[in-house]
Design an enzyme around this catalytic site. Sequence first.
Site, PDB file in Angstrom:
ATOM      1  N   VAL A 164       0.770  -1.232  -0.180  1.00 23.90           N
ATOM      2  CA  VAL A 164       0.154   0.092  -0.021  1.00 23.90           C
ATOM      3  C   VAL A 164       0.860   1.163  -0.015  1.00 23.90           C
ATOM      4  CG1 VAL A 164      -1.530   1.475   1.370  1.00 23.90           C
ATOM      5  CG2 VAL A 164      -1.859  -0.963   0.979  1.00 23.90           C
ATOM      6  N   GLU A 165       1.866   1.255   0.740  1.00 23.57           N
ATOM      7  CA  GLU A 165       2.832   2.434   0.919  1.00 23.57           C
ATOM      8  C   GLU A 165       3.523   2.850  -0.406  1.00 23.57           C
ATOM      9  OE1 GLU A 165       2.883   4.646   3.247  1.00 23.57           O
ATOM     10  OE2 GLU A 165       1.718   3.388   4.813  1.00 23.57           O
TER      11      GLU A 165
END
Length: 381
Positions: A164-165
């Site tokens: 996600v990051e």
Amino acid sequence: MKLRTCTSSCLLALALSGLALPSVSQAASDKPAKTAKAKASKKKTKTPAAPKKAPIDYDGEFVNFGQWKEVKQFLDDLSVRQGFDRAELEATIAKTRYVDAAVQLMKPAPPGKPKNWQAYKQLFIEPSRINGGVRFWNDNRDALARAEALYGVPADIIVSIIGVETIYGANTGRFRVMDALTTLAFAYPLAPQRASRMEFFRQELESTLVYARQAGIDPFSLQGSYAGAVGLPQFMPSNIMKYAVDFDGDGKIDLRSSAIDAIGSVAAFLVAHGWRRDDTGPLAYPATVSSSGQWTRYINQGLEAKFRQQDLMADGIVSTSSLPPGMLFGLVDLQNGADATEFWLATNNFYAITQYNRSYFYAMSVVELGRAIKAARGASM
């Protein structure tokens, strides 16, 4: 929150979640003891090289920050507190540039924009992150297994957060951290809590200078998000100092190119923020709410699991799954624009993820991406 790298998809995600600003939280648990197994794994797993891009995401504008009254005071205080040479600090600040892009990205979202969980979810639970997660897991299976054994954080959650990051290191940000943090520390846009946000970024600027000195690196070599987050897991500088670990055992912490250090650091951060290894069930359970309206008193009650199942049921909140006895929960509402809101009963470990980014949308996307990666990996084996 942690404040994150912001690509075009990230900006859209913020709009869909109704967030104006991802939150930032992070800082150094003691390094884990180096076991024989850890020492044997000295070789770093390097992340694939991203396509060639411009060195930074902006041209920047020269502003003589050193002539600003607030900056002078900051440098005076910093030289006393941290033992920096005052003239060297002034010379360093003289190299920084004003980044209007960072200021614009920090401006509050337009009022009244509805949150939309399903639209947000589609940005992160998608093939490139799922397939990339399977590859990342396979490439780093030993480090992930070691992190799970040491910290009690499942591999799918660690992999999902990194996915996600930064899409497993493919997009870690191309802003010079010194430029972004100096700009936001002294030229934050007019917004609610402007003073506290500027103070936060001043602390992160100080942490950047201290970290660079300790690591023996040029502070201008650090690149990251528009808000100063660094590396595969997007840690703010203060969090690198507080929570990052040398998980590959090479004697240094490198969140920018060591996937193994990133894996250990994500796990260490979650444990420091309340992750419990003995909570082994789902992180959230689907729920329904009655029409009585009693359930509304459980909304926005802090990022904490603190309500008993019997109390929730008495006020019309019922899970559609069997709940573990004796566990505490919080009520999470995932709004879907004009469509019906989803409700979930969140556990302690769900809320530990919200300390990485103070957003229900973020935490649920981590949970669901992790589940999808785990399923895809299982199907391919």
